[in-house]
Design a protein around this motif. Structure first.
Motif, PDB file in Angstrom:
ATOM      1  N   ASN A 129       0.991  -0.977   0.032  1.00 58.39           N
ATOM      2  CA  ASN A 129       0.139  -0.023   0.240  1.00 58.39           C
ATOM      3  C   ASN A 129       0.703   1.214  -0.139  1.00 58.39           C
ATOM      4  OD1 ASN A 129       0.670   0.610   2.690  1.00 58.39           O
ATOM      5  ND2 ASN A 129      -0.927  -0.212   3.596  1.00 58.39           N
ATOM      6  N   GLY A 130       0.430   2.437  -0.147  1.00 59.98           N
ATOM      7  CA  GLY A 130       1.133   3.546   0.035  1.00 59.98           C
ATOM      8  C   GLY A 130       0.880   4.456   1.218  1.00 59.98           C
ATOM      9  N   ASP A 131       0.480   3.566   2.380  1.00 61.09           N
ATOM     10  CA  ASP A 131       0.250   4.282   3.697  1.00 61.09           C
ATOM     11  C   ASP A 131       1.472   4.256   4.415  1.00 61.09           C
ATOM     12  OD1 ASP A 131      -2.296   4.745   2.714  1.00 61.09           O
ATOM     13  OD2 ASP A 131      -3.081   2.858   3.478  1.00 61.09           O
ATOM     14  N   LYS A 132       2.500   3.465   3.987  1.00 60.77           N
ATOM     15  CA  LYS A 132       3.858   3.438   4.818  1.00 60.77           C
ATOM     16  C   LYS A 132       3.305   2.872   6.280  1.00 60.77           C
ATOM     17  CE  LYS A 132       6.172   6.801   2.161  1.00 60.77           C
ATOM     18  NZ  LYS A 132       6.811   8.336   2.450  1.00 60.77           N
ATOM     19  N   ASN A 133       2.606   1.736   6.500  1.00 62.48           N
ATOM     20  CA  ASN A 133       2.167   1.224   7.808  1.00 62.48           C
ATOM     21  C   ASN A 133       2.412  -0.426   7.825  1.00 62.48           C
ATOM     22  OD1 ASN A 133      -0.083   0.671   6.076  1.00 62.48           O
ATOM     23  ND2 ASN A 133      -1.699   1.638   7.360  1.00 62.48           N
ATOM     24  N   LEU A 134       3.264  -0.753   6.662  1.00 69.11           N
ATOM     25  CA  LEU A 134       3.565  -2.046   6.940  1.00 69.11           C
ATOM     26  C   LEU A 134       5.087  -2.339   7.204  1.00 69.11           C
ATOM     27  CD1 LEU A 134       1.538  -3.083   3.735  1.00 69.11           C
ATOM     28  CD2 LEU A 134       0.780  -3.328   5.897  1.00 69.11           C
ATOM     29  N   PRO A 135       5.333  -2.608   8.344  1.00 71.45           N
ATOM     30  CA  PRO A 135       6.649  -2.794   8.986  1.00 71.45           C
ATOM     31  C   PRO A 135       7.055  -4.369   8.868  1.00 71.45           C
ATOM     32  CG  PRO A 135       5.483  -2.090  10.710  1.00 71.45           C
ATOM     33  CD  PRO A 135       4.635  -1.898   9.502  1.00 71.45           C
ATOM     34  N   THR A 136       8.190  -4.645   8.422  1.00 65.50           N
ATOM     35  CA  THR A 136       8.580  -5.924   8.552  1.00 65.50           C
ATOM     36  C   THR A 136       9.946  -6.093   9.250  1.00 65.50           C
ATOM     37  OG1 THR A 136       8.746  -8.094   7.404  1.00 65.50           O
ATOM     38  CG2 THR A 136       9.788  -6.167   6.338  1.00 65.50           C
ATOM     39  N   PHE A 137      10.438  -7.225   9.866  1.00 69.70           N
ATOM     40  CA  PHE A 137      11.684  -7.558  10.526  1.00 69.70           C
ATOM     41  C   PHE A 137      12.993  -7.818   9.475  1.00 69.70           C
ATOM     42  CE2 PHE A 137      14.930 -10.046  12.626  1.00 69.70           C
ATOM     43  CZ  PHE A 137      15.191  -9.246  13.687  1.00 69.70           C
ATOM     44  N   ILE A 138      13.825  -6.899   9.466  1.00 67.98           N
ATOM     45  CA  ILE A 138      15.090  -6.948   8.582  1.00 67.98           C
ATOM     46  C   ILE A 138      16.262  -6.955   9.575  1.00 67.98           C
ATOM     47  CG2 ILE A 138      16.573  -6.168   6.881  1.00 67.98           C
ATOM     48  CD1 ILE A 138      13.747  -6.829   5.850  1.00 67.98           C
ATOM     49  N   PRO A 139      16.963  -8.328   9.939  1.00 71.35           N
ATOM     50  CA  PRO A 139      17.945  -8.111  10.721  1.00 71.35           C
ATOM     51  C   PRO A 139      18.950  -7.253  10.198  1.00 71.35           C
ATOM     52  CG  PRO A 139      17.464 -10.458  10.237  1.00 71.35           C
ATOM     53  CD  PRO A 139      16.551  -9.247   9.396  1.00 71.35           C
ATOM     54  N   GLY A 140      19.828  -6.520  11.196  1.00 67.79           N
ATOM     55  CA  GLY A 140      20.985  -5.468  10.757  1.00 67.79           C
ATOM     56  C   GLY A 140      20.526  -4.023  10.737  1.00 67.79           C
ATOM     57  N   SER A 141      18.960  -3.948  10.716  1.00 65.61           N
ATOM     58  CA  SER A 141      18.665  -2.434  10.502  1.00 65.61           C
ATOM     59  C   SER A 141      18.646  -1.887  11.791  1.00 65.61           C
ATOM     60  CB  SER A 141      17.161  -2.440   9.884  1.00 65.61           C
ATOM     61  OG  SER A 141      16.425  -3.223  10.489  1.00 65.61           O
ATOM     62  N   THR A 142      18.707  -0.659  11.629  1.00 59.46           N
ATOM     63  CA  THR A 142      18.773   0.269  13.055  1.00 59.46           C
ATOM     64  C   THR A 142      17.776  -0.194  14.245  1.00 59.46           C
ATOM     65  OG1 THR A 142      19.316   1.976  12.115  1.00 59.46           O
ATOM     66  CG2 THR A 142      18.724   2.484  14.386  1.00 59.46           C
TER      67      THR A 142
END
Length: 639
Positions: free
Chosen positions: A195-208
């Motif tokens: 979607n374009g709402d920027k409300n779908l986060p997922t886990f990416i190891p190594g990110s901040t």
């Protein structure tokens, strides 16, 4: 809407346009409960009963506020072209799906009481091992001693889109009068949900922070899989010009459009988020708290939503791919005279990249604690406030093999029959990926076993008999009688067994017991007041603390099924285009007892006991399939 265009006798084009809509919303009948005023301070903004599960008892708050609205549109085009011995077809489809989902499954809180707290360290039971698991679970509840719990704080509503298209080309080629060949190629593309709402986060190891949002640092939640080519081939061959034998075979690769339910309505057993909407990042963050092993204090906040606490995370494997299946079959068909046909076929498939669920932050086995030790989680050093990290993956495999035999007769003195027998065996790593986890998320192969729907023996039959004229009476009385019968018999389905309290130390809630004896020893299947003891409970034992059980998934089977139905029809012409039909239909003619699956919770009072019939267990008491003998009379007008 369908548009057909005939360009010539050999060339035809068909265009289809369609839109479908589906809306669903539901919740508990009574939502007036104010549990905060009663002392259970969940800090929930919505009113209603939380989900309270006490092992051995019916739960409360089974249906939190939830629902969905689906709208799907598609355009399909297919061109048919006949030339010589070939029938060519080409075409494709574009499909766009929109899903507005609002599954607030943990918005009211969820609490599990399994009896483990009083047994292990609380001391309010003088001799805890003297009581059954149900009594211990009730004692935990009365003392407010929670085993596991979860609570989602924030707005979990999400609007999601999925775009997909496919292309195909195929040819039906009549090589000779006795040989027909079909071959083709299909291409399937199912785009990642977005979607374009920027409300779908997922886990990416190594990110901040460990979480990256689709559309803000991440183009797609998982890769676009553009390698989905599916060849198809089939043939039919008649060895002799005038013979009654036909040989058939086929092979094909089929890609599957993944359901969205594992991504947004997962319902995991370990208290993790319900889906992407449960992650604490993006424009609409939701914090899913999963505390365990604590005491409820009346009036005090339980989940401390204003501070950094241990939260559950939801993720999708960065290597997620489109599931697919190899389907193949080979069979022969032989005519038996002019009115009967016998078919015998081998049919099988191999499934690859099937959807599974795993906690990639599962704690190691621990004999010293029945609840997870946060500091031992694999990602603790990087993300100390992250508890379970449930990840949807595409690494499951399965296979199905069967021998199928069918006999058909038609018009033999008014008698027609269809009789079918199937022997089959199906195995996989995980049949149901929603609300299910492996016993050990680090060892998916340890769950390889019988599929949930594995039915070894299956027989079905249908008989239709148009009676000849009865005597010399008037037509309305002596003609138009028909007798029909339906037969259905199959073996029992497997069922999984899990322990009522998980002492592995992982807190995943799918620990299986040890298999230590003969499951059929001393079992008579006779009815007693507490139900039917279907399996010998002494064949199982509690695993040692800090270990997993050795019982395989779906290793034992439940009751089989048998049903014979009979009906009598009387058809009477009213006028040329209308017929009056009187029907008498009898179900479960021999009043056979068809039982539901036994209880699969080791340590509970209902363990491996049957206490219901299959119809009632599936929501159709009295009149469902396999329920007690009953009869219905009906009148129809056919025109």
């Amino acid at each position: 809407m369908v548009y057909n265009r005939i360009f010539s006798p050999k060339l035809v084009n068909q265009v289809l346009l369609g839109v479908s809509s589906y809306n669903q919303a539901f919740h508990d009948f009574n939502t007036s409960f104010n549990v905060i005023a009663l002392g259970l301070n969940t800090e929930a903004t919505a009113t209603g009963a939380p989900s309270i599960n006490i092992s051995g008892f019916d739960g409360t708050g089974e249906t939190p506020p939830e629902g969905r609205n689906d709208v799907t549109g598609h355009i399909t085009d297919a061109v048919s072209y006949d030339v010589g011995k070939h029938q060519f077809r080409f075409g494709g489809e574009y499909r766009k799906a929109q899903l507005d989902e609002f599954y607030f499954r943990n918005a009211l809180g969820s609490f599990n009481f399994d009896g483990s707290q009083g047994v292990n360290h609380k001391g309010y039971l003088v001799n805890p091992n003297a009581y059954g698991s149900t009594v211990r679970a009730l004692a935990d509840f009365l003392a407010g001693e929670v085993d596991t719990s979860s609570f989602a704080s924030g707005d979990a509503e999400r609007m999601i889109y999925v775009n997909s298209y496919d292309l195909f080309a195929q040819d039906a080629w009549q090589v000779t009068r006795r040989l027909n060949v079909n071959y083709g190629l299909r291409y399937d593309y199912v785009g990642p949900l977005h979607n374009g709402d920027k409300n779908l986060p997922t886990f990416i190891p190594g990110s901040t922070t460990g979480l990256v949002v689709q559309g803000n640092g991440l183009s797609n939640l998982y890769p676009q899989d553009r390698n989905n080519f599916g060849p198809r081939f089939g043939l039919s061959f008649q060895p002799r010009e005038n013979g009654g034998l036909v040989v058939r075979g086929s092979f094909g690769v089929y890609y599957d459009a993944s359901s969205l339910s594992p991504f947004f309505d997962n319902r995991p057993s370990n208290g993790g988020p319900n889906g992407f909407e449960g992650n604490p990042a993006g424009t609409s963050p939701v914090q899913t708290f999963t505390p365990s092993g604590y005491t409820i204090v009346s009036g005090q906040p339980i989940f401390n939503t204003g501070a950094a606490n241990v939260v559950g995370i939801f993720s999708v494997d960065p290597k997620f791919r489109t599931p697919y299946t190899y389907n193949y079959q080979f069979g022969v068909e032989q005519s038996l005279g002019s009115r009967a046909v016998l078919s015998v076929s081998y049919i099988g498939n191999e499934s690859r990249k099937q959807i599974t669920l795993a906690d990639i932050n599962q704690t190691p086995l621990n004999a010293g604690s029945t609840t997870p030790v946060q500091s031992t989680r694999p990602y603790y050093s990087q993300y100390p406030n992250y508890g379970v990290i449930n990840q949807v993956e595409s690494n499951g495999n399965g296979n199905y093999n069967s021998l199928q035999a069918t006999v058909r007769t038609s018009g033999y003195h008014g008698l027609s029959t269809v009789l079918n027998y199937t022997w089959s065996h199906s195995l996989d790593d995980m049949t149901v990926y929603r609300s299910r986890l492996p016993q050990d998320s680090t060892n998916l192969k340890g769950d390889y076993g019988n599929s949930d729907y594995d039915t070894r023996n299956n027989f079905n039959g249908a008989v239709f008999y148009n009676l000849p004229r009865l005597g010399r009476g008037p037509d309305w009385l002596s003609s138009g009688w028909q007798v029909n019968g339906a037969l259905s018999f199959h073996g029992g389905l497997p069922f999984n067994i899990a322990t009522s309290s998980d002492n592995s130390g992982t807190g995943e809630k799918y620990q299986r017991p040890n298999f230590v004896g003969n499951p059929n020893a001393g079992v008579s299947h006779s009815i007693v007041s507490s139900g039917i003891q279907w399996i010998n409970p002494a064949a199982f034992a509690t695993p040692a603390p800090g270990t997993f059980g050795n019982l395989r998934r779906n290793q034992v089977f439940g009751p089989g099924y048998g049903d014979i139905d009979l009906s009598v029809f009387k058809n009477t012409k009213i006028w040329e285009r209308a017929t009056l039909q009187l029907r008498a239909e009898m179900f479960n003619l021999y009043n056979r007892n068809n039982y539901a699956q036994p209880g699969g919770t080791f340590g509970s009072s209902s363990f491996v006991k049957v206490s219901d019939t299959i119809g009632d267990a599936n929501g159709s008491p009295g009149i469902g399939p396999g329920e007690p003998f009953n009869t219905q009379i009906a009148v129809k007008i056919l025109f």
